[in-house]
Design an enzyme around this catalytic site. Structure first.
Site, PDB file in Angstrom:
ATOM      1  N   SER A 148      68.967  -5.154 -35.462  1.00 15.76           N
ATOM      2  CA  SER A 148      70.123  -5.179 -34.563  1.00 15.76           C
ATOM      3  C   SER A 148      70.161  -6.495 -33.780  1.00 15.76           C
ATOM      4  CB  SER A 148      70.087  -3.955 -33.640  1.00 15.76           C
ATOM      5  OG  SER A 148      71.336  -3.741 -33.039  1.00 15.76           O
ATOM      6  N   ASP A 278      75.916   3.321 -41.094  1.00 14.11           N
ATOM      7  CA  ASP A 278      75.811   2.654 -39.786  1.00 14.11           C
ATOM      8  C   ASP A 278      77.165   2.689 -39.081  1.00 14.11           C
ATOM      9  OD1 ASP A 278      75.413   0.917 -37.615  1.00 14.11           O
ATOM     10  OD2 ASP A 278      74.081  -0.387 -38.752  1.00 14.11           O
ATOM     11  N   HIS A 306      72.435   3.427 -37.991  1.00 17.23           N
ATOM     12  CA  HIS A 306      72.013   2.143 -37.427  1.00 17.23           C
ATOM     13  C   HIS A 306      70.524   2.118 -37.088  1.00 17.23           C
ATOM     14  CE1 HIS A 306      72.566  -1.696 -35.481  1.00 17.23           C
ATOM     15  NE2 HIS A 306      72.025  -1.246 -34.359  1.00 17.23           N
TER      16      HIS A 306
END
Length: 337
Positions: A148, A278, A306
């Site tokens: 991320s 995601d 995610h």
């Protein structure tokens, strides 16, 4: 407390009564303390040692296991509002003789937080480079792994310091323009239009908002008790002002597409891992990277959101080890050629 529980205490002769009562009290009254104990226990169980190192007056907190060896060391960069312990679920499935370092990103957990610091992606890259120099990690090329926000930082780092990185793993990284609008991006757009950006979905302040964030980040639906949700919120609330500041910095035009702007400069062997479902960062980002980084491996995980590291830790570890072995074999063949 029902009669069955009371009978259990009686049968045990009181031997276990005090620790069990302490656990129940912690769970009901101080769930945030229980969460901290949980991470402390798993660090110890997995052999991860916590250390601090300073660059001038700036302190970095990190955990590590193993020593540098014939395989590259692995530096792990966590995501927005997380901390070094988020990697423990993956560490569990990695060999103990692999040198691992998990660092708290700038402003997070045990690493210095300053209102004067630059928390843009480029500012964070600079800080991580200082950390790498402090622990002499760049004495030989190492493997860099980020997820991320940490994936964004990792990719830009690899582009800016190519001599230091032998290989790179990006797990659903930020920093790419969305080809398709994810649920999170849509929510942000709606909040911006209604001028309600104080209610960012990734910054919960109630147990209900925490439950919604978990649904947003995970394809797997975890059944989390209310007390644990409260504990997760209690741990985060003192940091929410910082998280808001950080969010606006990394969402600013200077940072929002920083990985996209640097991906053509990445020379290291690269692996992309992304959850197909995601809802935070659309999986189409994997294709953007694959077209720009020659020969990169792409793994799209079915039934995964995610939070790849949390949802599929065993698979993440397996893919990482296979990739490291492939890169090592390629390097070996190049030397023989």
């Amino acid at each position: 407390m029902d009669l069955d529980v009371l009978n259990m205490f009686v049968i045990a002769g009181g031997t276990l009564a005090i620790p069990i009562l302490a656990f129940v009290a912690s769970f009901l009254l101080w769930p945030s303390a229980l969460i901290r104990i949980y991470y402390w226990y798993w660090r110890r169980a997995l052999g991860m040692q916590v250390r601090y190192v300073n660059y001038d007056d700036y302190q970095f907190c990190y955990s590590y296991r193993g020593r540098p060896g014939h395989r590259p060391s692995v530096l792990m960069l966590h995501g927005f509002s997380a901390h070094k312990d988020m990697w423990l679920s993956v560490v569990k499935f990695l060999p103990k003789n692999l040198h691992l370092i998990c660092v708290d990103m700038p402003g997070h957990e045990g690493t210095t937080r300053s209102s004067l610091d630059d928390y843009s992606i480029y500012g964070q890259v600079k800080r991580i480079h200082q950390f790498v120099e402090c622990i002499n990690l760049n004495r030989k090329p190492f493997h860099l792994l980020g997820t991320s926000m940490g994936g964004n930082v990792a990719g830009v780092y690899a582009a800016q310091y190519p001599a230091e990185i032998c290989s790179l793993s990006l797990v659903c990284p930020a920093g790419l323009p969305p080809v398709a609008e994810s649920k999170f991006v849509k929510l942000l757009r709606e909040l911006k239009e209604s001028k309600s950006l104080s209610q960012i979905p990734l910054i919960p302040s109630t147990p209900e908002e925490m439950a919604e964030m978990l649904k947003l980040c995970s394809y797997v639906r975890f059944k989390v008790p209310q007390q644990i949700l409260q504990g997760l919120v209690d741990v985060r609330i003192p940091h929410n002002d910082f998280y808001r500041k950080l969010f606006f910095e990394i969402a600013d035009e200077k940072s929002v597409n920083s990985l996209y702007e640097n991906m053509s400069k990445i020379k290291a062997a690269t692996q992309i891992i992304w959850g197909k479902q995601d809802q935070v960062l659309d999986v189409s980002g994997a294709d953007i990277l694959a077209k720009s980084i020659p020969g990169c491996q792409v793994h799209i995980l079915e039934n995964c959101g995610h939070s790849v590291v949390v949802e599929r830790p065993r698979k993440t570890a397996k893919l990482l080890l296979e990739f490291l072995a492939t890169v090592q074999n390629m390097d070996h063949n190049k030397k023989l050629a």
